[in-house]
Write a protein that holds these residues in place. Structure first.
Motif, PDB file in Angstrom:
ATOM      1  N   GLY A   1       0.609  -1.236   0.024  1.00  0.00           N
ATOM      2  CA  GLY A   1       0.005   0.034  -0.048  1.00  0.00           C
ATOM      3  C   GLY A   1       0.862   1.355   0.226  1.00  0.00           C
ATOM      4  N   HIS A   2       1.259   1.818   1.225  1.00  0.00           N
ATOM      5  CA  HIS A   2       2.222   2.971   1.358  1.00  0.00           C
ATOM      6  C   HIS A   2       3.185   2.939   0.356  1.00  0.00           C
ATOM      7  N   TYR A   3       4.040   2.041   0.481  1.00  0.00           N
ATOM      8  CA  TYR A   3       5.122   2.076  -0.316  1.00  0.00           C
ATOM      9  C   TYR A   3       5.118   1.890  -1.715  1.00  0.00           C
ATOM     10  N   ARG A   4       4.176   0.924  -2.245  1.00  0.00           N
ATOM     11  CA  ARG A   4       3.964   0.917  -3.349  1.00  0.00           C
ATOM     12  C   ARG A   4       3.274   2.228  -3.902  1.00  0.00           C
ATOM     13  N   CYS A   5       2.479   2.708  -3.597  1.00  0.00           N
ATOM     14  CA  CYS A   5       1.906   4.040  -4.036  1.00  0.00           C
ATOM     15  C   CYS A   5       2.947   5.138  -3.841  1.00  0.00           C
ATOM     16  N   GLY A   6       3.836   4.981  -3.085  1.00  0.00           N
ATOM     17  CA  GLY A   6       4.808   6.243  -3.069  1.00  0.00           C
ATOM     18  C   GLY A   6       5.838   5.935  -4.033  1.00  0.00           C
ATOM     19  N   GLU A   7       6.043   4.762  -4.722  1.00  0.00           N
ATOM     20  CA  GLU A   7       6.746   4.437  -5.730  1.00  0.00           C
ATOM     21  C   GLU A   7       6.188   5.030  -7.040  1.00  0.00           C
TER      22      GLU A   7
END
Length: 503
Positions: free
Chosen positions: A119-125
Motif C-alpha cells: 500500500g503505502h510504499y507501492r503507492c509512494g513509488e
C-alpha cells in the motif's frame, strides 16, 4: 548510471498504474477476493461469514459499516489482550496514532507489513513514477529529499506491538535504499518538535536538497526558520530544488506563501493523499490538482452519498456506480485489517476514466448549524476569492457557528491568522460572504434577508496564534492539523480562552 537505473524503475512502476487505469473494475474485484480469502479465518471473518461471500453485493449485505467506535473492541483484543488473527491473518505489530484533529484522544489504526509494502510504499513509488512521467527532465533523485515527519516517538506497548504516527511508522520501516536519499531517521524520529526543527535546519543547510515531503503548514514553519537563521534565499541554499510532495491538509491557503518563500518559477507542488488508513491518491498531471484514485494497493473502495452518511444503514456505491460532481464519504477495506471502515473524508469525482477526484472535506468537518451545509471545499474557494480581491494571504483559519441570540439570527465566526492582512477587514468579510453564496446555494438561501444567518464575523488573530495553541496542548508538528470547520463551538472556545489567557 544512477539516473538510468532509476528512470527504468519508474517506467516499470508506471506500467502498474496504466494497468489499473485501463481495468479499474477488474482490479477492484481481484482485491476484494484477496481480502476476503485472507480474512475468512480471522475473528471478524468468522463473525460475518466471509466464506459465504461470493460477490460485492454479498459483502455489502453481510458486513456492516464500521466507525472507529465499532472497531475499538477488536483493537483491544490485539493491544490489550495480546491476541492475533482478529482483523487480519498476519500479525498486526504497528498501530498508527491518528491525530487528524486536535482532539485529546488518538485513534489507533492497525498497520500490517502487507499494508506498508503493498500500500503505502507501492503507492509512494507510483507517485514518483507519475511525477517523473509529467517531468521527464527531473533529477530530484540525484539529491536529498527533506522529509518532515511526525514528532511522536515509536512506543513499544508490549509483546512486539508498537505505536507512532503514520509518518514515523513509514520512516522506521522504509527500505534501506530509500533511506539513503532522505532525512536521517535519527532526526526524523526526534520526539521533541523544537529540537527536531533545529536538527533539520542544521542538516538541510549543508545538503543538496532537491525535494520536500510533508504537511504544508509544518514545513512552512521549518522553511521560515531556515531562511531566518541563514539569511539566505532558499533558492540560493538549494539551487537544484525541484518539487514539494505535499498532503495532509489543503495546499490552497499556503500556496501563495510557498511561491513567495521559494522564488522559483519552475518549482513543482505535487498533491498526495496519504493517511493513516492508506495511500489513496496522487496528482496525475501538472495541469490539474485532481488526484488519481490508487486502485491496486489492496484497498477495496466503497462510497456513501453525503446525504446518507448519517443514516442508520447507509447504502454504499462501488466504483462502477459513482458519478462525477457528487460528494461521497469514503469506505475502505484493507490488508491492514480495516473492513468497510468509514475514514471520515469526503471526495468528489471529477472523472471516471481515469478515476480522478478532489478532496472536499470531512464528514465531521463542516458547518450545518442552520441548514447551510458548508464543507471544506466551499470554504477554500470562498477564502481564495476573498484573498484575491483584498490582497490578503492566509496562514491558518478555523470557523464555527454563532448560535441564535434572543434578538439575533445565527452566524459563522471565522478566526483567521493572516500572513498578509487584507486591505480592509470589512471588505474581506463581504467577499467571503459573497464567495460562499456563489458556491453554496443552501448558504445563499439561509443568508437571504438575514433571516436565519447573518453575515460572517471575521477576526484576525496575531501571527503564531495557532502554532502556540497547538504547542500548549502538545500537538505541534507532524500530522497534527487545525480543524477548519466545526459544527459546534468547542474548539473555538478553547482557542479563544487560550488567547485571552496569554495576552
Amino acid at each position: 548510471m544512477i539516473a538510468s537505473i532509476f528512470r527504468k524503475f519508474l517506467d516499470y512502476k508506471f506500467k502498474e498504474i496504466d494497468l489499473f487505469i485501463q481495468k479499474p473494475y477488474l482490479t477492484q474485484e481481484k482485491i476484494l477476493r484477496y481480502l476476503l480469502e485472507s480474512g475468512r479465518n480471522t475473528l471478524i471473518g468468522q463473525q460475518f461469514d466471509f466464506s459465504s461471500i461470493k460477490s460485492k453485493d454479498d459483502f455489502r449485505k453481510n458486513v456492516p459499516i464500521f466507525h472507529y467506535e465499532d472497531l475499538r473492541p477488536y483493537l483491544d483484543k490485539i493491544i490489550v489482550d495480546k491476541q492475533q488473527n482478529i482483523l487480519w491473518n498476519k500479525p498486526v505489530q504497528w498501530f498508527a496514532m491518528s491525530s487528524g484533529t486536535t482532539e485529546d484522544k488518538s485513534k489507533y489504526i492497525p498497520v500490517t507489513k502487507e499494508s506498508l509494502t503493498q500500500g503505502h510504499y507501492r503507492c509512494g513509488e507510483q507517485m514518483l513514477s507519475i511525477y517523473a512521467r509529467s517531468n521527464p527532465d527531473t533529477k530530484f533523485f540525484l539529491g536529498k529529499t527533506l522529509v518532515l515527519g511526525g514528532s511522536k516517538q515509536i512506543n513499544n506497548i508490549g509483546d512486539g506491538i508498537f505505536t507512532g504516527d503514520i509518518s514515523a511508522i513509514l520512516i522506521k520501516n522504509l527500505y534501506f535504499w530509500a533511506k539513503l536519499s532522505r532525512t536521517p531517521e535519527s532526526i526524523s524520529l526526534m520526539p521533541d518538535w523544537e529540537t527536531k526543527l533545529q536538527a533539520l535546519t542544521d542538516y538541510a543547510v549543508k545538503k543538496d536538497v532537491r525535494a520536500f515531503m510533508g504537511v504544508p503548514s509544518w514545513l512552512l514553519v521549518l522553511l521560515k526558520k531556515i531562511k531566518a537563521e541563514t539569511g539566505k534565499e532558499l533558492t540560493d541554499l538549494w539551487p537544484n530544488l525541484e518539487v514539494f510532495f505535499h498532503g495532509g491538509v489543503s495546499f490552497t491557503p499556503f500556496e501563495e506563501q510557498y511561491r513567495k518563500i521559494i522564488a522559483k518559477q519552475s518549482m513543482n507542488y505535487w498533491e498526495t493523499y496519504n493517511a493513516s488508513e492508506g495511500f489513496f491518491g496522487v496528482q496525475l498531471s501538472k495541469e490539474s490538482k485532481d488526484m488519481l484514485l490508487m486502485l491496486d494497493s489492496n484497498i477495496y473502495y466503497e462510497f456513501i452519498p453525503i446525504t446518507e452518511v448519517d443514516s442508520a444503514n447507509p447504502q454504499t456505491l462501488t466504483l462502477e456506480e459513482v458519478e462525477t460532481g457528487e460528494n461521497y464519504a469514503i469506505v475502505i477495506s484493507t490488508n491492514g485489517g480495516l473492513w468497510r471502515y468509514m475514514i471520515g473524508d469526503t471526495i468528489e469525482f471529477t472523472s471516471t476514466y481515469p478515476f480522478l477526484f478532489k478532496i472536499t472535506g470531512r464528514t465531521k468537518n463542516f458547518i450545518n448549524a442552520f441548514g447551510e451545509e458548508i464543507i471544506i471545499d466551499n470554504a477554500e474557494r470562498a477564502l481564495a476569492e476573498a484573498c484575491a480581491l483584498t490582497g490578503a494571504v492566509i496562514s491558518e483559519y478555523t470557523a464555527a457557528p454563532v448560535y441564535f441570540g434572543d434578538n439575533s439570527a445565527g452566524a459563522h465566526e471565522w478566526l483567521i491568522e493572516f500572513e498578509v492582512e487584507p486591505d480592509s477587514m470589512d471588505s474581506f468579510a463581504r467577499a467571503l460572504d459573497d464567495g460562499l453564496k456563489k458556491v453554496n446555494s443552501d448558504y445563499e438561501a439561509k443568508r437571504s434577508y438575514n433571516l436565519s444567518l447573518m453575515a460572517p464575523q471575521v477576526y484576525s488573530l496575531p501571527k503564531g496564534s495557532f502554532y502556540e495553541w497547538l504547542k500548549s496542548i502538545n500537538k505541534a508538528g507532524g500530522q497534527n492539523k487545525i480543524p477548519r470547520l466545526s459544527n459546534n463551538r468547542d474548539y473555538v472556545e478553547r482557542l479563544i480562552t487560550f488567547l485571552k489567557d496569554n495576552k
